[in-house]
Design a protein around this motif. Structure first.
Motif, short mmCIF file in Angstrom:
data_model
loop_
_atom_site.label_atom_id
_atom_site.label_comp_id
_atom_site.label_asym_id
_atom_site.label_seq_id
_atom_site.Cartn_x
_atom_site.Cartn_y
_atom_site.Cartn_z
N GLY A 76 0.44 -1.04 -0.02
CA GLY A 76 0.56 0.36 0.38
C GLY A 76 0.35 1.55 -0.01
N ILE A 77 0.84 2.42 -0.69
CA ILE A 77 1.14 3.43 -0.57
C ILE A 77 0.28 4.95 0.60
CG2 ILE A 77 1.36 5.92 -1.53
CD1 ILE A 77 1.48 3.81 -4.02
N ALA A 78 0.41 5.16 1.65
CA ALA A 78 -0.40 5.99 2.34
C ALA A 78 -0.20 7.25 1.78
CB ALA A 78 0.32 6.29 3.76
N LEU A 79 -1.68 7.66 1.86
CA LEU A 79 -2.02 9.51 1.41
C LEU A 79 -2.61 9.62 2.95
CD1 LEU A 79 -4.64 7.98 -1.59
CD2 LEU A 79 -1.93 8.45 -1.45
N ILE B 58 -7.90 7.32 11.29
CA ILE B 58 -8.51 6.41 9.97
C ILE B 58 -7.39 6.81 8.70
CG2 ILE B 58 -10.43 6.35 8.63
CD1 ILE B 58 -12.66 7.27 10.25
N ALA B 59 -6.88 6.41 8.22
CA ALA B 59 -6.39 6.36 7.29
C ALA B 59 -6.21 5.88 5.94
CB ALA B 59 -4.67 5.56 7.83
N ARG B 60 -5.77 6.84 4.69
CA ARG B 60 -5.84 6.66 3.31
C ARG B 60 -4.90 6.12 2.97
NH1 ARG B 60 -11.57 6.26 1.54
NH2 ARG B 60 -10.80 8.01 -0.28
N VAL B 61 -5.42 4.97 2.13
CA VAL B 61 -4.12 4.12 1.76
C VAL B 61 -4.63 3.65 0.26
CG1 VAL B 61 -2.61 2.04 2.16
CG2 VAL B 61 -3.72 3.08 3.78
N TYR B 62 -3.94 3.96 -0.58
CA TYR B 62 -4.33 3.21 -1.86
C TYR B 62 -3.37 1.81 -1.94
CZ TYR B 62 -4.56 2.56 -6.61
OH TYR B 62 -5.02 1.80 -7.67
N THR B 63 -4.06 0.84 -2.61
CA THR B 63 -3.66 -0.69 -1.89
C THR B 63 -3.65 -1.34 -3.34
OG1 THR B 63 -5.57 -1.75 -1.75
CG2 THR B 63 -4.79 -1.13 0.74
N GLU B 64 -1.99 -2.03 -3.62
CA GLU B 64 -2.75 -3.12 -4.93
C GLU B 64 -3.49 -3.54 -5.43
OE1 GLU B 64 1.39 -5.44 -6.96
OE2 GLU B 64 1.02 -4.99 -4.68
N ALA B 65 -4.01 -4.07 -3.95
CA ALA B 65 -5.38 -5.84 -4.36
C ALA B 65 -6.42 -5.23 -4.28
CB ALA B 65 -4.68 -6.65 -3.01
N PHE B 66 -6.96 -3.86 -3.37
CA PHE B 66 -8.05 -3.86 -3.35
C PHE B 66 -8.23 -1.39 -3.83
CE2 PHE B 66 -7.35 -6.21 -0.49
CZ PHE B 66 -7.55 -7.57 -0.30
N GLY B 67 -7.04 -0.95 -4.26
CA GLY B 67 -7.70 0.44 -5.14
C GLY B 67 -7.97 0.67 -3.34
N LEU B 68 -8.30 1.67 -3.42
CA LEU B 68 -7.94 2.85 -2.39
C LEU B 68 -9.13 2.19 -1.46
CD1 LEU B 68 -7.49 5.86 -1.79
CD2 LEU B 68 -10.26 6.72 -2.23
N LEU C 22 1.32 15.89 -3.78
CA LEU C 22 0.82 14.53 -4.44
C LEU C 22 -0.03 13.95 -4.31
CD1 LEU C 22 4.12 14.42 -6.71
CD2 LEU C 22 1.84 15.46 -8.13
N THR C 23 0.02 13.82 -2.65
CA THR C 23 -1.07 13.08 -2.07
C THR C 23 -2.59 13.28 -2.06
OG1 THR C 23 -0.01 13.69 -0.18
CG2 THR C 23 0.94 11.20 -1.03
N GLU C 24 -2.69 14.73 -2.19
CA GLU C 24 -3.25 15.32 -1.69
C GLU C 24 -4.26 15.44 -3.48
OE1 GLU C 24 -5.83 19.68 -1.20
OE2 GLU C 24 -4.02 19.59 -1.00
N MET C 25 -3.70 15.20 -4.78
CA MET C 25 -3.82 15.55 -6.04
C MET C 25 -4.59 13.49 -5.72
SD MET C 25 -4.11 18.02 -7.34
CE MET C 25 -4.27 17.82 -9.25
N LEU C 26 -4.28 12.75 -5.40
CA LEU C 26 -4.12 11.23 -5.15
C LEU C 26 -5.49 11.01 -4.93
CD1 LEU C 26 -0.47 9.84 -5.90
CD2 LEU C 26 -2.67 9.21 -7.08
N THR C 27 -5.48 11.65 -3.08
CA THR C 27 -6.51 11.37 -2.75
C THR C 27 -7.84 12.02 -3.56
OG1 THR C 27 -5.28 11.52 -0.23
CG2 THR C 27 -7.77 12.17 -0.26
N LYS C 28 -8.24 13.32 -3.94
CA LYS C 28 -9.19 13.72 -4.53
C LYS C 28 -8.88 12.58 -5.97
CE LYS C 28 -8.57 17.82 -2.63
NZ LYS C 28 -9.65 18.05 -2.10
N SER C 29 -8.47 12.15 -7.54
CA SER C 29 -8.55 11.30 -8.22
C SER C 29 -9.01 10.35 -7.96
CB SER C 29 -7.16 12.29 -8.98
OG SER C 29 -6.97 13.32 -8.43
N LEU C 30 -8.18 10.08 -6.85
CA LEU C 30 -8.65 8.11 -6.85
C LEU C 30 -9.68 6.94 -6.51
CD1 LEU C 30 -4.47 7.21 -5.55
CD2 LEU C 30 -5.27 7.51 -8.27
N ALA D 84 -2.91 10.05 -17.66
CA ALA D 84 -3.46 8.36 -18.63
C ALA D 84 -3.23 7.18 -17.34
CB ALA D 84 -2.01 8.09 -19.47
N TYR D 85 -3.51 7.09 -16.53
CA TYR D 85 -3.89 5.96 -15.98
C TYR D 85 -4.84 5.87 -15.52
CZ TYR D 85 1.06 3.87 -15.78
OH TYR D 85 2.59 3.28 -16.57
#
Length: 230
Positions: free
Chosen positions: A7-10, A21-31, A98-106, A146-147
């Motif tokens: 996972g990647i901590a956001l 409460i932690a927001r994490v982007y995980t390889e197996a389950f997404g956000l 970038l983590t704020e952008m990811l949190t709002k985009s993923l 693109a992703y």
């Protein structure tokens, strides 16, 4: 049921007296969102809350039920300890933005191995770069689009989409060349931009994301990024 995933901590928010409460982007389950207990307690023997700083790479064993908004962690440790990003003021500003952008985009709550690998490799690149990362956030956003399914093929398509939504982006020759490189080449490819052109392109990229991502709201870390990159 227990599952192992990277996972990647956001981000995280405080929850009750001693938990988060932690927001994490995980390889197996997404956000995913996880309740993490007793990390803010004075009796806690480990500084586990440090594992949830922006862009921390995690190795986790998690409980997962697809009908739950909040799941729980069974085990967690760092996948690759970051020695540079948390302590370099410019890199930490980039990571926060970038983590704020990811949190709002993923949005996906399902695994996307290609996206996860892109994020992982990009974070490790930022970690190991000693110089020449002043345009890293621009390259990251350009490739990430693109992703996420809305990447432009080239600078002219990017400019056209902004213009269709009344955003006045008029790149000069240097900016257009740099943007084409950012869109077409891997993150980390060197581009030449003046400070003014860098700021102009950053604002344009954020506007481009606003076109394609619903309800982005204010990007609070943008001011911090401007400060550390000035």
């Amino acid at each position: 049921m227990l599952h192992k995933t990277r996972g990647i901590a956001l981000s995280y928010i405080r929850y009750r007296e001693t938990s988060i409460i932690a927001r994490v982007y995980t390889e197996a389950f997404g956000l995913q969102s996880y309740v993490v207990n007793n990390v803010r307690s004075a009796k806690s023997k480990t500084n586990k809350i440090a594992l949830f700083q922006p862009m921390t790479l995690l190795d986790m064993v998690v409980y997962y039920k697809d009908d739950r908004d909040l799941n729980r962690l069974s085990e967690i440790k760092t996948l690759h300890p970051l020695q540079s990003i948390p302590f370099d003021i410019a890199k930490s500003g980039i990571a926060l933005f970038l983590t704020e952008m990811l949190t709002k985009s993923l949005k996906e709550e399902s695994g996307n191995p290609m996206l996860f690998q892109f994020l992982l490799e990009s974070i490790l690149l930022l970690e190991h770069l000693e110089t020449g990362y002043e345009n890293f956030h621009l390259a990251f956003l350009a490739k990430l689009s693109a992703y996420l399914g809305f990447g432009a093929e080239n600078a002219r398509e990017f400019e056209q989409q902004l213009r269709e939504h009344s955003y006045p982006f008029l790149p000069n020759a240097e900016t257009e060349l740099a943007l084409n490189t950012l869109l077409r080449r891997p993150v980390g490819t060197a581009v030449r931009l003046s400070r003014a052109d860098r700021l102009n392109l950053l604002e344009a990229l954020v506007a481009y994301y606003r076109i394609h991502v619903d309800a982005m709201g204010e990007i609070k870390s943008l001011a911090v990024l401007h400060e550390v990159m000035s």
